[in-house]
Design an enzyme around this catalytic site. Structure first.
Site, PDB file in Angstrom:
ATOM      1  N   ASP A  91       0.898  -1.163   0.144  1.00 21.95           N
ATOM      2  CA  ASP A  91      -0.237  -0.395  -0.109  1.00 21.95           C
ATOM      3  C   ASP A  91       0.339   1.235   0.002  1.00 21.95           C
ATOM      4  O   ASP A  91       2.133   1.265   0.578  1.00 21.95           O
ATOM      5  CB  ASP A  91      -0.491   0.333   1.160  1.00 21.95           C
ATOM      6  CG  ASP A  91      -0.135  -0.051   2.539  1.00 21.95           C
ATOM      7  OD1 ASP A  91       0.736  -0.655   2.499  1.00 21.95           O
ATOM      8  OD2 ASP A  91      -0.821   0.948   3.523  1.00 21.95           O
ATOM      9  N   GLU A 149      -0.334  -1.408   6.021  1.00 19.18           N
ATOM     10  CA  GLU A 149       1.183  -0.254   6.447  1.00 19.18           C
ATOM     11  C   GLU A 149       0.929   0.745   7.155  1.00 19.18           C
ATOM     12  O   GLU A 149       1.139   1.032   7.832  1.00 19.18           O
ATOM     13  CB  GLU A 149       2.630  -0.955   6.466  1.00 19.18           C
ATOM     14  CG  GLU A 149       3.773  -0.443   7.219  1.00 19.18           C
ATOM     15  CD  GLU A 149       4.493   0.474   7.230  1.00 19.18           C
ATOM     16  OE1 GLU A 149       5.111   0.693   7.639  1.00 19.18           O
ATOM     17  OE2 GLU A 149       3.789   1.232   6.374  1.00 19.18           O
ATOM     18  N   GLU A 150       0.462   1.721   5.726  1.00 16.34           N
ATOM     19  CA  GLU A 150       0.963   2.942   6.049  1.00 16.34           C
ATOM     20  C   GLU A 150      -0.352   3.398   6.923  1.00 16.34           C
ATOM     21  O   GLU A 150      -0.728   4.895   7.576  1.00 16.34           O
ATOM     22  CB  GLU A 150       1.210   3.671   4.739  1.00 16.34           C
ATOM     23  CG  GLU A 150       1.692   3.602   3.291  1.00 16.34           C
ATOM     24  CD  GLU A 150       2.887   3.964   4.155  1.00 16.34           C
ATOM     25  OE1 GLU A 150       2.919   4.727   4.848  1.00 16.34           O
ATOM     26  OE2 GLU A 150       3.705   3.645   3.255  1.00 16.34           O
TER      27      GLU A 150
HETATM   28 ZN   LIG Z   1       7.394   1.528   3.887  1.00 18.15          ZN
END
Ligand SMILES: [Zn+2]
Length: 208
Positions: A91, A149-150
Site C-alpha cells: 500500500d 502498513e501506511e
Molecule cells: Zn514503508
C-alpha cells in the site's frame, strides 16, 4: 561458520527485468483505503512471486482478512529450518489517479512514480536480491506482503506477529536514509481521539 558468499555487483543492463517489474507495480495504484485497487495489487503480487519460483500460499480466509499475500521459497524442499522472513507492504499513501500527476518514468539513473520509494522499489530489490542470493541460501525464505502498513497495520498485525515468531530473522525493505543508511527501526505511532466543542464557522469569513 563458513565465510559469507560474495555476490557480484550486477551489470546495470541486468536490471531491465527488475525495472519492468517495478513499472508493473507502480502502474497498479494501491492506496491503503482502496479495497478494489488493493485486491488487484495483491493479484499482481501473487503473479510476480510465482514467476520467481516461490510457492504462493492459497488465498485463505486468514490471508484475505489480513489483506496479505504469503509465499515461500525452499529450493524444492531441500532447504529447511526457520525461514528468513522478508516483510513488505504494497500500500501507498497516494490516492488512485496520482499517476496522472506523477507518472511512471525514468530520468537519468532514477525511476519515479507513486509509492516507488516506499516501498514498491524495496519489494523489487528484495526479490532481485533473493534471485541473486539463491545459490547461497542457507535456509528457506518466506515473503509476506501486506496492504495496510501506511495506516498502522490494523488488519495484518496478527498475521505479521504469527509469521515473525516462526522466522529466524526478518528483513524489511524500507527505503534507506538520504545517506544510504539502513533503516533498522521506526518511531511508534500514537492515535488520539479528539473531542471538540464550539460553534461551526468558516475560518475564511469568520476566524474569531
Ligand atoms: Zn514503508
Amino acid at each position: 561458520m563458513s565465510p559469507l558468499p560474495v555476490i557480484p555487483v550486477p551489470d546495470p543492463a541486468d536490471l531491465a527485468p527488475a525495472l519492468d517489474r517495478l513499472r508493473r507495480l507502480v502502474l497498479c495504484e494501491t492506496p491503503s483505503y482502496a479495497p478494489e485497487a488493493l485486491a488487484a495489487g495483491l493479484a499482481l503480487m501473487r503473479a510476480e512471486l510465482a514467476a520467481d519460483g516461490l510457492a504462493v500460499a492459497p488465498e485463505t480466509a486468514d490471508l484475505a482478512a489480513a489483506g496479505a499475500v504469503r509465499a515461500t521459497y525452499d529450493r524444492g524442499g531441500t532447504l529447511d529450518g526457520p525461514p528468513i522472513l522478508i516483510l513488505g507492504h504494497l500500500d501507498t499513501v497516494h490516492p488512485v489517479g496520482e499517476l496522472a500527476a506523477n507518472p511512471w518514468r525514468i530520468e537519468g539513473s532514477r525511476a519515479f512514480g507513486p509509492g516507488i520509494l516506499d516501498m514498491k522499489g524495496g519489494i523489487v530489490l528484495a526479490l532481485e536480491a533473493l534471485r541473486r542470493a539463491e545459490p547461497h541460501l542457507p535456509r528457506p525464505v518466506e515473503v509476506l506482503i501486506t496492504t495496510d502498513e501506511e495506516i498502522g497495520s490494523p488488519r495484518s498485525r496478527g498475521l505479521i506477529e504469527a509469521r515473525a515468531r516462526e522466522a529466524a530473522c526478518i528483513l524489511v525493505p524500507e527505503p534507506a536514509r538520504d545517506n544510504g543508511g539502513l533503516v533498522v527501526g521506526r518511531h511508534a505511532i500514537l492515535r488520539f481521539a479528539l473531542a471538540a466543542t464550539g460553534r461551526p464557522a468558516h475560518a475564511g469569513r469568520d476566524p474569531a
